[in-house]
Design a protein around this motif. Structure first.
Motif, PDB file in Angstrom:
ATOM      1  N   UNK A 195      29.449 -53.163   8.499  1.00 51.09           N
ATOM      2  CA  UNK A 195      30.406 -52.595   7.636  1.00 51.09           C
ATOM      3  C   UNK A 195      30.262 -51.707   6.239  1.00 51.09           C
ATOM      4  N   UNK A 196      29.184 -51.743   5.587  1.00 49.50           N
ATOM      5  CA  UNK A 196      28.639 -50.841   4.560  1.00 49.50           C
ATOM      6  C   UNK A 196      28.489 -49.702   5.233  1.00 49.50           C
ATOM      7  N   UNK A 197      27.983 -49.406   6.333  1.00 46.58           N
ATOM      8  CA  UNK A 197      27.765 -48.252   7.033  1.00 46.58           C
ATOM      9  C   UNK A 197      29.046 -47.546   7.356  1.00 46.58           C
ATOM     10  N   UNK A 198      30.175 -48.152   7.799  1.00 48.48           N
ATOM     11  CA  UNK A 198      31.293 -47.694   7.838  1.00 48.48           C
ATOM     12  C   UNK A 198      31.769 -47.175   6.676  1.00 48.48           C
ATOM     13  N   UNK A 199      31.819 -47.942   5.797  1.00 52.38           N
ATOM     14  CA  UNK A 199      32.409 -47.584   4.536  1.00 52.38           C
ATOM     15  C   UNK A 199      31.797 -46.036   3.731  1.00 52.38           C
ATOM     16  N   UNK A 200      30.345 -46.183   3.930  1.00 54.13           N
ATOM     17  CA  UNK A 200      29.756 -45.003   3.510  1.00 54.13           C
ATOM     18  C   UNK A 200      30.200 -43.736   4.432  1.00 54.13           C
ATOM     19  N   UNK A 201      30.313 -43.879   5.793  1.00 52.37           N
ATOM     20  CA  UNK A 201      30.900 -43.023   6.546  1.00 52.37           C
ATOM     21  C   UNK A 201      32.048 -42.622   6.194  1.00 52.37           C
ATOM     22  N   UNK A 202      33.037 -43.519   5.798  1.00 48.11           N
ATOM     23  CA  UNK A 202      34.215 -43.417   5.703  1.00 48.11           C
ATOM     24  C   UNK A 202      34.860 -42.349   4.567  1.00 48.11           C
ATOM     25  N   UNK A 203      34.017 -42.630   3.399  1.00 45.90           N
ATOM     26  CA  UNK A 203      34.250 -42.053   1.944  1.00 45.90           C
ATOM     27  C   UNK A 203      34.525 -40.395   2.319  1.00 45.90           C
ATOM     28  N   UNK A 204      33.501 -40.028   2.918  1.00 45.00           N
ATOM     29  CA  UNK A 204      33.513 -38.267   2.685  1.00 45.00           C
ATOM     30  C   UNK A 204      34.804 -38.001   3.688  1.00 45.00           C
ATOM     31  N   UNK A 205      35.086 -38.920   4.687  1.00 43.02           N
ATOM     32  CA  UNK A 205      36.180 -38.555   5.599  1.00 43.02           C
ATOM     33  C   UNK A 205      37.450 -38.305   5.106  1.00 43.02           C
ATOM     34  N   UNK A 206      37.704 -39.117   3.936  1.00 40.29           N
ATOM     35  CA  UNK A 206      38.921 -39.046   3.306  1.00 40.29           C
ATOM     36  C   UNK A 206      39.212 -37.766   2.685  1.00 40.29           C
ATOM     37  N   UNK A 207      37.838 -36.968   2.243  1.00 36.31           N
ATOM     38  CA  UNK A 207      38.272 -35.579   1.516  1.00 36.31           C
ATOM     39  C   UNK A 207      38.376 -34.528   2.631  1.00 36.31           C
ATOM     40  N   UNK A 208      38.001 -35.128   4.107  1.00 36.52           N
ATOM     41  CA  UNK A 208      38.379 -34.001   5.168  1.00 36.52           C
ATOM     42  C   UNK A 208      39.719 -34.193   5.365  1.00 36.52           C
ATOM     43  N   UNK A 209      40.440 -35.369   5.234  1.00 30.04           N
ATOM     44  CA  UNK A 209      41.743 -35.597   5.785  1.00 30.04           C
ATOM     45  C   UNK A 209      42.703 -34.631   4.845  1.00 30.04           C
ATOM     46  N   UNK A 210      42.190 -34.779   3.360  1.00 30.85           N
ATOM     47  CA  UNK A 210      42.761 -33.821   2.295  1.00 30.85           C
ATOM     48  C   UNK A 210      42.920 -32.599   2.787  1.00 30.85           C
ATOM     49  N   UNK A 211      41.839 -31.937   3.212  1.00 30.23           N
ATOM     50  CA  UNK A 211      41.780 -30.457   3.450  1.00 30.23           C
ATOM     51  C   UNK A 211      42.499 -30.152   4.796  1.00 30.23           C
ATOM     52  N   UNK A 212      42.240 -31.116   5.904  1.00 30.64           N
ATOM     53  CA  UNK A 212      43.051 -30.814   6.954  1.00 30.64           C
ATOM     54  C   UNK A 212      44.431 -31.034   7.038  1.00 30.64           C
TER      55      UNK A 212
END
Ligand code: SF4
Ligand code: SF4
Lengths: 169, 377
Positions: free
Chosen positions: B182-199
């Motif tokens: 779960x922690x691994x997922x959260x770490x992976x997920x946080x930068x993805x949110x910035x990607x969504x903002x760009x996309x």
């Protein structure tokens, strides 16, 4: 001027977006190529229900626990004394109604469980008859299907093989 | 980007109106919703949502089911985020039975509900992108959602209809493996949110389609009883997790993101920011996960709560989900009513769609993030 500004900002956003997708292009793909590749679910996965007539004591707790009333069973009677024997005469389960909720498995008192979820998720039925599984002593764990035309039990047609490894607690 | 009013005035200038059915089998209605639109040219003069295609009568059905079995049925309302459904029902029933879940179960409830909020908002993000015409974010959003569903599968055995939160606690425990994943997922997920903002979020084309469209002022939103991100997008700070904390939400530090104008984009961006907050909550809850039991003592196999009524509500992914439960002392609820956020959020459509162009209907409808399973129940 506004027009050119709009065009340039849109094209810049376009490039930014493409840059993100381009970076992923060179990373390994996350897609699983089903059906050539198949994932094995986790240990607790609630898949197709299996039943073992050898361990069942015909207590009926699973049928009581089921929220959609898809389990029916009848206990054997002793041929001479006509008393109820703790063995299932037949046991049927309608997968068309099943919620895959796991309550029946939790209610079952036997060890190992007599009714339990396998890891099998490939459930597809081409007829409604196929959804109703029936078990009698000696039937396979996946059950058999009553064929109303032939008036006989047959192996389910549209269902795919049951996996070898079963989580049976 | 203004939406014009229809130019129908003066004698001999009356325009013929046209009736258009949007749905029930339209991909952008996210289920089986029919919108009857009366158009004058391209402009909507009347809109009515027609619901009921997915009615399964669960409220009535529960009157004949035991309390444990009811939890299974609650999964089927908002199937995109079933954990809060489980939770709302269990909280109401626990109130009746006067029991409380042990601390570890409460923390697990918070973790699973917040993960579910992320998963549900990811569906919204992906499908809203598709509605507007951006396909790529959908694929990324579903990749992340898949990881959450994997976590759920490892935890409770199902990917959508969990039946995980039970009366008096939760069904199964997490182990070190799961928390690590779960922690691994959260770490992976946080930068993805910035990607969504760009996309998507700050893409000028997306902005042009959603900013300033479907504006709902704060007062109108409150008057129609909106809740969840739809209300907060209009700038009203109402969140059940803050106003009436349950399961120990008062101990977690998180913000309630608000929109400014109440346009489609505000509602959208509210959800994106909520995902960040959910990540914060899950991280805090994982760090402070207490030990102990998963189940409260004294929950019978066939519970018979004393006669009485109870109301419990939770902040589900789509808004304020409330359960009103009446017991007559029997094994099944005497009456159960669901305050379904999607159903109430949907009603405002007939008001705000009037005067919009046809092309904006999808943008407005999509921004409400309805799930028809909950609208019709
Ligand atoms: S999994 Fe649930 S719905 Fe299916 S047979 Fe068991 S108790 Fe009934
Ligand atoms: S499967 Fe288990 S619960 Fe059901 S009748 Fe047999 S022993 Fe009882």
């Amino acid at each position: 001027m506004g027009y050119f500004k709009e065009v340039s900002s849109a094209s810049w956003a376009f490039c930014e977006g493409l840059w993100i997708t381009l970076r992923y292009l060179f990373k390994p793909s996350v897609t699983v190529q089903y059906p050539t590749e198949k994932l094995v679910p986790y240990e607790r996965f609630r898949g197709l229900l299996l039943f073992d007539a050898a361990t069942c004591i015909a207590c009926g707790l699973c049928a009581k626990a089921c929220p959609s009333a898809c389990i029916a069973l009848e206990a054997q009677t002793h041929p001479e004394t006509k008393k109820r024997v703790p063995k299932a005469e037949w046991y049927s389960l309608d997968l068309g109604k099943c919620n895959f909720c796991g309550l029946c498995q939790e209610a079952c008192p036997t060890k190992p469980k007599s009714v339990w979820h396998s890891l099998d998720y490939e459930l597809a039925f081409s007829t409604r008859d196929d959804m109703v599984r029936c078990w009698k002593p000696g039937f396979p764990l996946a059950g058999r299907v009553w064929d109303p035309v032939q008036k006989a039990f047959r192996d389910p047609e549209s269902h795919i093989s049951v996996r070898e490894v079963q989580a049976r607690i | 980007m203004k939406t014009e009013e229809p130019l129908v005035s003066g004698p001999g200038l009356e325009m013929d109106t046209m009736f258009v059915n949007l749905g029930p089998q339209h991909p952008s209605t996210h289920g089986v919703l029919r919108l009857g639109l009366t158009l004058a040219g391209e402009v909507i003069t009347k809109a009515f949502p027609d619901i009921g295609y997915l009615h399964r009568g669960t409220e009535k059905l529960m009157e004949t089911r035991s309390y444990h079995q009811c939890v299974v049925l609650t999964d089927r309302w908002d199937y995109c985020s079933a954990m809060p459904n489980n939770l709302a029902f269990c909280l109401a029933a626990e109130k009746l039975m006067a029991v409380q879940a042990p601390p570890r179960a409460q923390a697990l409830r918070v973790i699973t509900c917040e993960l579910n909020r992320i998963a549900s908002h990811l569906i919204f993000l992906g499908t809203y992108g598709i509605d507007i015409g951006a396909f790529t974010p959908f694929l990324y959003a579903f990749r992340e959602r898949e990881m959450i569903l994997d976590l759920y599968e490892a935890l409770c055995g199902a990917r959508l209809t969990y039946n995980y939160i039970r009366l008096g606690g939760v069904a199964s425990d997490v182990d070190a493996d799961w928390t690590a994943k779960c922690r691994e997922f959260l770490e992976f997920f946080k930068p993805r949110l910035d990607e969504y903002d760009t996309l998507l979020s700050f893409n000028p084309i997306f902005l042009a389609r959603t900013k300033g469209i479907g504006v709902i002022p704060k007062e109108t939103a409150a008057a129609w009883g909106l809740s969840g991100p739809n209300l907060r997008g209009s700038g009203a700070a109402y969140d059940v997790r803050k106003s009436e904390p349950y399961c120990g939400y008062e101990t977690y530090d998180f913000d309630v993101p608000l929109g400014e104008t109440g346009s489609c984009w505000d509602r959208y961006f509210c959800r994106v920011q909520e995902m960040r907050q959910s990540v914060r909550i899950v991280e805090a809850a994982l760090a402070a996960l207490p030990g102990g039991d998963l189940m409260a003592k004294g929950i019978a196999k066939l519970p018979k709560p004393p006669a009485g009524e109870a109301y419990a509500h939770v902040e589900a992914s789509r808004g304020d989900l409330g359960i009103f439960l009446v017991s007559d002392g029997g094994t099944a609820p005497y009456r159960l009513h669901v305050r379904a956020p999607c159903f109430i959020n949907l009603a405002i459509l007939q008001d705000i769609l009037v005067g919009k162009k046809v092309a904006d209907v999808i943008a407005v409808l999509g921004s409400f993030d309805i799930v028809l399973g909950e609208v019709d129940r």
